[in-house]
Design a protein around this motif. Structure first.
Motif, PDB file in Angstrom:
ATOM      1  N   GLN A  69      -8.642  10.061  -3.891  1.00 25.48           N
ATOM      2  CA  GLN A  69      -7.742   9.235  -4.691  1.00 25.48           C
ATOM      3  C   GLN A  69      -6.874   8.344  -3.802  1.00 25.48           C
ATOM      4  N   GLN A  72      -8.569   5.232  -2.541  1.00 17.08           N
ATOM      5  CA  GLN A  72      -8.584   4.143  -3.531  1.00 17.08           C
ATOM      6  C   GLN A  72      -7.222   3.460  -3.625  1.00 17.08           C
ATOM      7  N   VAL A  73      -6.174   4.252  -3.731  1.00 20.57           N
ATOM      8  CA  VAL A  73      -4.827   3.676  -3.877  1.00 20.57           C
ATOM      9  C   VAL A  73      -4.447   2.872  -2.643  1.00 20.57           C
ATOM     10  N   ALA A  81       0.501  -0.365  -2.426  1.00 21.55           N
ATOM     11  CA  ALA A  81      -0.043   0.990  -2.554  1.00 21.55           C
ATOM     12  C   ALA A  81       1.083   2.013  -2.673  1.00 21.55           C
ATOM     13  N   ALA A  84       2.592   1.821  -6.031  1.00 21.03           N
ATOM     14  CA  ALA A  84       1.716   2.425  -7.042  1.00 21.03           C
ATOM     15  C   ALA A  84       1.857   3.941  -7.062  1.00 21.03           C
ATOM     16  N   VAL A  85       2.009   4.545  -5.894  1.00 18.99           N
ATOM     17  CA  VAL A  85       2.187   6.005  -5.828  1.00 18.99           C
ATOM     18  C   VAL A  85       3.432   6.405  -6.605  1.00 18.99           C
ATOM     19  N   GLY A  88       3.545   5.752 -10.429  1.00 15.09           N
ATOM     20  CA  GLY A  88       2.743   6.699 -11.206  1.00 15.09           C
ATOM     21  C   GLY A  88       3.574   7.764 -11.909  1.00 15.09           C
TER      22      GLY A  88
END
Length: 187
Positions: A69, A72-73, A81, A84-85, A88
């Motif tokens: 995972q 991808q991130v 990135a 995005a973590v 989430g």
């Protein structure tokens, strides 16, 4: 001659992983593992070893899953990135989602006093995976002192995940995650 297994290893390991994740190593009983996997404890232990060895296998599986995972991130540009973590945590999940249990590895840290060296090594490798991912992302964006900032991000992430574990609700991490996102934007 050994009899062939009558169960799907992947399905059984996933069920065992979810059980350990929700309840922790110590609180997970053999009965709980039997109920979750649909396999008798004798069959589980014949296939994966005792409870401790099954837990090691589950942690390795969790590491591999998260590693995939993260690949991808962190294919996104650096700060995107990282954002995005932490973003989430704000994404809604159903009430029974495993995300409300936090992170299996971070949860395991709460039990580290009672775990063996294999578990300690697995947790350390997991932490290093996160630190490297953060440091590489920061370095790609030319952000100075990437290693120190990555260490800060790992601590913040683990703190947010600890909040989830303690509250039993992913939303508990949102305030901390928002502060981290704001901080990273200033770098």
């Amino acid at each position: 001659m050994a009899r062939p297994r009558k169960f799907d290893d992947d399905a059984v390991l996933n069920a065992a992983m979810m059980t350990f994740w929700r309840h922790g190593y110590e609180a997970t009983t053999t009965r709980m593992l039997e109920e979750a996997t649909g396999v008798g404890i004798r069959g589980l232990f014949n296939a994966f070893g005792n409870k401790e060895k099954l837990f090691h296998t589950v942690l390795a599986r969790y590491f591999d899953t998260v590693h995939a995972q993260l690949a991808q991130v962190f294919a996104m540009p650096g700060r995107d990135a990282i954002d995005a973590v932490f973003a989430g945590f704000s994404a809604p999940d159903p009430p029974d989602a495993i995300s409300h249990a936090g992170c299996l590895m971070v949860n395991t840290v709460f039990e580290l006093e009672r775990t063996d060296e294999t578990v300690r090594a697995q947790v350390a490798a997991y932490r290093a995976l996160w630190k490297t991912s953060f440091a590489d992302a920061l370095a790609r964006d030319g952000i100075s002192d990437a290693d120190t900032r990555a260490e800060f991000l790992v601590g913040a992430l683990w703190g947010a995940l600890g909040q989830i574990k303690l509250a039993g609700d992913k939303a508990a991490a949102v305030p901390m995650a928002e502060v981290i996102r704001s901080t990273v934007r200033t770098w």
